[in-house]
Scaffold this motif. Structure first.
Motif, PDB file in Angstrom:
ATOM      1  N   SER A  38       0.833  -1.197   0.000  1.00 24.90           N
ATOM      2  CA  SER A  38       0.000   0.000   0.000  1.00 24.90           C
ATOM      3  C   SER A  38       0.869   1.250   0.000  1.00 24.90           C
ATOM      4  O   SER A  38       2.009   1.236   0.483  1.00 24.90           O
ATOM      5  CB  SER A  38      -0.900   0.023   1.241  1.00 24.90           C
ATOM      6  N   ARG A  39       0.342   2.333  -0.532  1.00 22.64           N
ATOM      7  CA  ARG A  39       1.046   3.605  -0.505  1.00 22.64           C
ATOM      8  C   ARG A  39       0.932   4.243   0.880  1.00 22.64           C
ATOM      9  O   ARG A  39      -0.091   4.104   1.551  1.00 22.64           O
ATOM     10  CB  ARG A  39       0.462   4.547  -1.564  1.00 22.64           C
ATOM     11  N   VAL A  42      -2.325   6.497   2.150  1.00 23.47           N
ATOM     12  CA  VAL A  42      -3.519   6.363   1.300  1.00 23.47           C
ATOM     13  C   VAL A  42      -4.423   5.320   1.944  1.00 23.47           C
ATOM     14  O   VAL A  42      -4.242   4.111   1.773  1.00 23.47           O
ATOM     15  CB  VAL A  42      -3.146   5.969  -0.142  1.00 23.47           C
ATOM     16  N   THR A  44      -7.430   4.340   1.441  1.00 18.96           N
ATOM     17  CA  THR A  44      -8.245   3.462   0.601  1.00 18.96           C
ATOM     18  C   THR A  44      -7.446   2.274   0.061  1.00 18.96           C
ATOM     19  O   THR A  44      -8.040   1.271  -0.341  1.00 18.96           O
ATOM     20  CB  THR A  44      -8.870   4.247  -0.562  1.00 18.96           C
ATOM     21  N   ASP A  45      -6.120   2.364   0.045  1.00 19.05           N
ATOM     22  CA  ASP A  45      -5.322   1.193  -0.333  1.00 19.05           C
ATOM     23  C   ASP A  45      -5.560   0.046   0.649  1.00 19.05           C
ATOM     24  O   ASP A  45      -5.649  -1.124   0.268  1.00 19.05           O
ATOM     25  CB  ASP A  45      -3.826   1.542  -0.351  1.00 19.05           C
ATOM     26  N   ALA A  48      -8.866  -1.514  -0.187  1.00 18.39           N
ATOM     27  CA  ALA A  48      -8.807  -2.350  -1.394  1.00 18.39           C
ATOM     28  C   ALA A  48      -8.185  -3.703  -1.090  1.00 18.39           C
ATOM     29  O   ALA A  48      -8.653  -4.741  -1.574  1.00 18.39           O
ATOM     30  CB  ALA A  48      -8.021  -1.627  -2.489  1.00 18.39           C
ATOM     31  N   ILE A 102     -12.999   1.941  -6.086  1.00 15.53           N
ATOM     32  CA  ILE A 102     -11.585   2.318  -6.047  1.00 15.53           C
ATOM     33  C   ILE A 102     -11.076   2.606  -7.454  1.00 15.53           C
ATOM     34  O   ILE A 102     -10.353   3.585  -7.686  1.00 15.53           O
ATOM     35  CB  ILE A 102     -10.744   1.222  -5.375  1.00 15.53           C
ATOM     36  N   ASP A 106      -9.761   6.311  -7.914  1.00 15.13           N
ATOM     37  CA  ASP A 106      -8.297   6.308  -7.772  1.00 15.13           C
ATOM     38  C   ASP A 106      -7.680   5.513  -8.925  1.00 15.13           C
ATOM     39  O   ASP A 106      -7.206   4.392  -8.731  1.00 15.13           O
ATOM     40  CB  ASP A 106      -7.902   5.713  -6.426  1.00 15.13           C
ATOM     41  N   THR A 109      -4.367   3.604  -8.493  1.00 16.06           N
ATOM     42  CA  THR A 109      -4.207   2.627  -7.425  1.00 16.06           C
ATOM     43  C   THR A 109      -3.235   1.521  -7.818  1.00 16.06           C
ATOM     44  O   THR A 109      -3.277   1.013  -8.942  1.00 16.06           O
ATOM     45  CB  THR A 109      -5.571   1.996  -7.055  1.00 16.06           C
ATOM     46  N   TYR A 111      -3.423  -1.349  -7.002  1.00 21.65           N
ATOM     47  CA  TYR A 111      -4.191  -2.597  -7.073  1.00 21.65           C
ATOM     48  C   TYR A 111      -5.048  -2.685  -8.338  1.00 21.65           C
ATOM     49  O   TYR A 111      -5.887  -3.577  -8.452  1.00 21.65           O
ATOM     50  CB  TYR A 111      -5.075  -2.720  -5.827  1.00 21.65           C
ATOM     51  N   ARG A 112      -4.802  -1.803  -9.282  1.00 23.61           N
ATOM     52  CA  ARG A 112      -5.616  -1.746 -10.500  1.00 23.61           C
ATOM     53  C   ARG A 112      -5.662  -3.104 -11.210  1.00 23.61           C
ATOM     54  O   ARG A 112      -6.744  -3.619 -11.511  1.00 23.61           O
ATOM     55  CB  ARG A 112      -5.053  -0.674 -11.433  1.00 23.61           C
ATOM     56  N   THR A 367     -15.105   2.872   2.658  1.00 25.18           N
ATOM     57  CA  THR A 367     -14.916   3.410   1.306  1.00 25.18           C
ATOM     58  C   THR A 367     -16.091   4.279   0.900  1.00 25.18           C
ATOM     59  O   THR A 367     -15.923   5.340   0.277  1.00 25.18           O
ATOM     60  CB  THR A 367     -14.723   2.258   0.312  1.00 25.18           C
TER      61      THR A 367
END
Length: 378
Positions: A38-39, A42, A44-45, A48, A102, A106, A109, A111-112, A367
């Protein structure tokens, strides 16, 4: 002769024995996903990752399942080929929604790729055909109504707003279930004599809010008009909601605040401001937030008690939604936002992977709050 008789008896028994149940098509195992770090900073990472770790995790699982015969005894993945993970059907649905959200909010992300792979594995025509067959079976008209079905419609809203080329394919795969849910919900509304004022899954105020948002985004005009009439029939005359009685010990939705958040969707600002004064006269005008304190969870490993972490998150987004709909300069707005911030701080801090009792669903609520879903940017 004795052996001949025994042979004949065996043949007769075999002929009379019930035929074995036909083999059920089971969704193939989900592909293994490589999840990057994760960043820093962030939040929301983190959400996710939690969703990616559960949308295809079949066990533990709590199925809500009407059985009509022995043939209905099956595993979650056999019953719900797309939405078998995250402990239960509705959590799986809003876990998938989280991932789509997400991607929409984002695009950078990390995690895309994992999200696209996960959604593509779930959203196949074969899997959705299995879901539709489940919904259409005898005795299942009320399955996941209204909470899970409302989240499914919210998922459709999210996918239709996506710029991903894959999203059009996913929408096409999911549309048969969407059409079935819309039709069955419309029929149910004609029979529903009273609102359901609970703090858990069957609450109608929360579900109706998601459904109205879907109907507007999907141009489902007839459904929107029908539901709007029902909402006004149920709630236009409501006054003095007993907010002091909340929360109940297992709530994850506030009956009072979710109704107020719903009504902003069907009223103009001035009309809504007047209605809110009669409905929640206890909202102060002194800009403080301690008029409504967050719920307390004493055992986060308990699947029912941990609901109170969810009520903090959903209260926060309801308070923000209420404030967003009031006329500019309304003296209640600062107190609404101050209470929202208290609940948000408590709710976000509780989202972790320590206990699956909370991790399989709280990230979706977080989220929804963090990305201001349901609140118009205007």
């Amino acid at each position: 002769m004795r052996y001949l008789a025994m042979g004949l008896a065996a043949c007769l028994l075999a002929a009379c024995a019930p035929a074995p149940a036909p083999e059920t098509d089971v969704a193939p195992p989900a592909p293994a996903l490589v999840l990057p770090d994760s960043r820093e900073g962030v939040v929301t990472d983190r959400f996710a990752r939690l969703a990616l770790q559960c949308v295809h995790r079949e066990y533990p699982n709590k199925i809500s399942h009407v059985m009509n015969s022995d043939a209905d005894a099956a595993t979650p993945r056999e019953l719900y080929p797309a939405f078998y993970g995250c402990f239960d059907w509705h959590s799986s649905v809003h876990g998938h929604w989280l991932l789509a959200r997400i991607l929409n909010t984002d695009p950078a992300t990390p995690y895309r790729d994992a999200i696209i792979t996960a959604l593509g594995h779930s959203f196949t025509p074969e899997n959705i055909a299995g879901e539709v067959a489940y919904f259409r079976a005898e005795g299942r008209a009320s399955f996941e109504r209204p909470y899970g079905t409302a989240w499914f419609l919210q998922l459709m809203t999210e996918l239709r707003e996506s710029d991903l080329p894959e999203a059009n394919t996913w929408v096409g795969a999911l549309e048969p279930l969407e059409a079935l849910i819309e039709a069955e919900t419309s029929t149910w509304l004609t029979k529903l004599a009273y609102p359901i004022r609970l703090g858990t899954h069957n609450q109608t105020a929360f579900a109706f809010g998601l459904m109205l948002d879907w109907s507007k985004a999907s141009n489902a005009g007839a459904f929107n008009a029908q539901l709007t009439r029902k909402v006004l029939e149920f709630h236009a005359s409501d006054v003095n909601c007993p907010l002091a009685y909340e929360p109940s010990g297992e709530d994850f939705l506030s009956p009072c605040l979710m109704e107020a958040d719903l009504m902003r969707r069907v009223m103009q600002a001035d009309q809504y401001a007047t209605w809110l004064q009669a409905f929640l006269p206890q909202i102060p005008t002194n800009a403080t937030g301690d008029w409504l304190l967050p719920g307390v969870v004493l055992d986060p490993s308990d699947g029912k008690l941990v609901h109170l972490d969810g009520v903090n998150l959903s209260r926060a987004w309801a308070l923000e939604g209420i404030a967003s709909a009031l006329p500019e300069g309304d003296a209640r707005i600062p107190s609404l936002l101050a209470a929202a911030e208290l609940h948000k701080e408590a709710g976000i801090a509780a989202v972790s992977d320590t206990h699956y009792s909370g991790s399989h669903w709280l990230a979706s609520f977080a989220t929804y709050l963090e990305t201001r879903r349901g609140i118009s940017p205007q």
